[in-house]
Design a protein around this motif. Structure first.
Motif, PDB file in Angstrom:
ATOM      1  N   GLU A  61     -46.611 -17.819  11.243  1.00  0.00           N
ATOM      2  CA  GLU A  61     -46.440 -18.701  12.401  1.00  0.00           C
ATOM      3  C   GLU A  61     -45.061 -18.497  13.028  1.00  0.00           C
ATOM      4  OE1 GLU A  61     -47.215 -22.508  10.618  1.00  0.00           O
ATOM      5  OE2 GLU A  61     -49.399 -22.269  10.783  1.00  0.00           O
ATOM      6  N   ARG A  62     -44.032 -18.305  12.202  1.00  0.00           N
ATOM      7  CA  ARG A  62     -42.671 -18.080  12.723  1.00  0.00           C
ATOM      8  C   ARG A  62     -42.555 -16.694  13.353  1.00  0.00           C
ATOM      9  NH1 ARG A  62     -43.827 -22.100  11.695  1.00  0.00           N
ATOM     10  NH2 ARG A  62     -42.745 -23.931  10.986  1.00  0.00           N
ATOM     11  N   LEU A  63     -43.178 -15.700  12.752  1.00  0.00           N
ATOM     12  CA  LEU A  63     -43.169 -14.354  13.333  1.00  0.00           C
ATOM     13  C   LEU A  63     -43.837 -14.360  14.703  1.00  0.00           C
ATOM     14  CD1 LEU A  63     -44.090 -12.189  10.218  1.00  0.00           C
ATOM     15  CD2 LEU A  63     -41.885 -12.199  11.419  1.00  0.00           C
ATOM     16  N   ASN A  64     -44.887 -15.148  14.838  1.00  0.00           N
ATOM     17  CA  ASN A  64     -45.624 -15.239  16.099  1.00  0.00           C
ATOM     18  C   ASN A  64     -44.756 -15.830  17.213  1.00  0.00           C
ATOM     19  OD1 ASN A  64     -48.096 -14.765  17.505  1.00  0.00           O
ATOM     20  ND2 ASN A  64     -48.468 -16.968  17.478  1.00  0.00           N
ATOM     21  N   GLN A  65     -43.693 -16.503  16.859  1.00  0.00           N
ATOM     22  CA  GLN A  65     -42.783 -17.079  17.857  1.00  0.00           C
ATOM     23  C   GLN A  65     -41.749 -16.067  18.347  1.00  0.00           C
ATOM     24  OE1 GLN A  65     -41.216 -20.548  15.871  1.00  0.00           O
ATOM     25  NE2 GLN A  65     -43.144 -21.660  16.037  1.00  0.00           N
ATOM     26  N   ILE A  66     -41.705 -14.887  17.709  1.00  0.00           N
ATOM     27  CA  ILE A  66     -40.784 -13.824  18.130  1.00  0.00           C
ATOM     28  C   ILE A  66     -41.595 -12.834  18.954  1.00  0.00           C
ATOM     29  CG2 ILE A  66     -39.188 -12.011  17.364  1.00  0.00           C
ATOM     30  CD1 ILE A  66     -38.911 -13.600  14.697  1.00  0.00           C
ATOM     31  N   PRO A  67     -41.441 -12.815  20.277  1.00  0.00           N
ATOM     32  CA  PRO A  67     -42.312 -11.985  21.117  1.00  0.00           C
ATOM     33  C   PRO A  67     -42.215 -10.492  20.836  1.00  0.00           C
ATOM     34  CG  PRO A  67     -40.671 -13.151  22.448  1.00  0.00           C
ATOM     35  CD  PRO A  67     -40.480 -13.590  21.042  1.00  0.00           C
ATOM     36  N   ASN A  68     -41.120 -10.035  20.273  1.00  0.00           N
ATOM     37  CA  ASN A  68     -40.959  -8.610  19.996  1.00  0.00           C
ATOM     38  C   ASN A  68     -41.752  -8.151  18.778  1.00  0.00           C
ATOM     39  OD1 ASN A  68     -38.296  -9.799  21.177  1.00  0.00           O
ATOM     40  ND2 ASN A  68     -38.435  -7.688  21.894  1.00  0.00           N
ATOM     41  N   ASN A 119     -30.944  -7.327  16.156  1.00  0.00           N
ATOM     42  CA  ASN A 119     -31.003  -8.770  16.401  1.00  0.00           C
ATOM     43  C   ASN A 119     -32.381  -9.350  16.075  1.00  0.00           C
ATOM     44  OD1 ASN A 119     -28.319  -8.820  17.240  1.00  0.00           O
ATOM     45  ND2 ASN A 119     -28.867  -8.422  19.369  1.00  0.00           N
ATOM     46  N   ILE A 120     -33.428  -8.616  16.401  1.00  0.00           N
ATOM     47  CA  ILE A 120     -34.796  -9.062  16.084  1.00  0.00           C
ATOM     48  C   ILE A 120     -34.988  -9.105  14.574  1.00  0.00           C
ATOM     49  CG2 ILE A 120     -37.256  -8.487  16.287  1.00  0.00           C
ATOM     50  CD1 ILE A 120     -36.400  -7.048  18.990  1.00  0.00           C
ATOM     51  N   ILE A 121     -34.532  -8.076  13.886  1.00  0.00           N
ATOM     52  CA  ILE A 121     -34.673  -8.016  12.426  1.00  0.00           C
ATOM     53  C   ILE A 121     -33.882  -9.147  11.775  1.00  0.00           C
ATOM     54  CG2 ILE A 121     -34.172  -6.620  10.383  1.00  0.00           C
ATOM     55  CD1 ILE A 121     -34.764  -4.147  12.319  1.00  0.00           C
ATOM     56  N   PHE A 122     -32.706  -9.455  12.290  1.00  0.00           N
ATOM     57  CA  PHE A 122     -31.926 -10.572  11.765  1.00  0.00           C
ATOM     58  C   PHE A 122     -32.677 -11.894  11.958  1.00  0.00           C
ATOM     59  CE2 PHE A 122     -27.374  -8.599  12.040  1.00  0.00           C
ATOM     60  CZ  PHE A 122     -27.728  -7.694  11.043  1.00  0.00           C
ATOM     61  N   LYS A 123     -33.372 -12.054  13.116  1.00  0.00           N
ATOM     62  CA  LYS A 123     -34.192 -13.254  13.332  1.00  0.00           C
ATOM     63  C   LYS A 123     -35.296 -13.340  12.281  1.00  0.00           C
ATOM     64  CE  LYS A 123     -33.932 -13.855  18.338  1.00  0.00           C
ATOM     65  NZ  LYS A 123     -34.704 -13.789  19.585  1.00  0.00           N
ATOM     66  N   ILE A 124     -35.906 -12.197  12.010  1.00  0.00           N
ATOM     67  CA  ILE A 124     -36.967 -12.158  10.997  1.00  0.00           C
ATOM     68  C   ILE A 124     -36.388 -12.531   9.638  1.00  0.00           C
ATOM     69  CG2 ILE A 124     -38.561 -10.641   9.746  1.00  0.00           C
ATOM     70  CD1 ILE A 124     -38.944  -9.121  12.451  1.00  0.00           C
TER      71      ILE A 124
END
Length: 159
Positions: A87-94, A121-126
């Protein structure tokens, strides 16, 4: 639900639609020497059977400035956190694709970014998502095979 029977005309219709989902039924009909109504009825039948699920648009991400592709393997702290993490991954559009997997990773994702810094930056969000223990990233150097037709033809030959 049993396996749906498709004939050669159905195969040829699918073949043309895979090349370009926007191909008018009249153009398909002319090439196959059948009526546009027949094409319409057959496509509708395949939609109702669930063989055709919508249509898709292929974007040129390079021209849009998103040429960088990476794959991220995710190790979870606990497997029961899978749904929450997805669900959290789905919130990251990339994050354009995510699979629950067996083997080394619990989840395997595809991300698209502008460049390495953007990907970082995307990987850090993940990495910051609760429940993720750690990640392992692989950079795609080139998409060498992306062929929807070969499998389709194999399936048709098995029918």
């Amino acid at each position: 639900m049993g396996k749906v029977k498709l004939d050669e005309i159905d195969h040829q219709i699918l073949d043309m639609l895979i090349d370009n989902t926007r191909t008018p039924f009249t153009d398909i009909a002319k090439k196959l020497l059948i009526s546009a109504g027949t094409v319409h009825v057959r496509v509708k039948k395949m939609e109702e059977a669930g063989i055709i699920k919508g249509s898709s648009l292929t974007l040129d991400y390079v021209k849009l400035g998103y040429a960088f592709i990476a794959y991220v393997g995710i190790f979870l702290e606990k497997t029961h956190q899978t749904k929450f993490v997805l669900e959290r991954l789905n919130q990251i559009p990339n994050v354009t694709v995510a699979h629950i997997t067996t083997g080394k990773f619990n989840i395997f994702c595809k991300i698209r970014a502008r460049d390495t810094n953007h990907a970082k930056n995307i990987i850090f969000k993940i990495d910051d998502i609760d429940g993720i223990d750690r990640t392992e990233t692989m950079i795609s150097l080139e998409e060498s095979i992306n062929d929807k037709k070969r499998l389709m033809h194999t399936i048709f030959n098995e029918m």
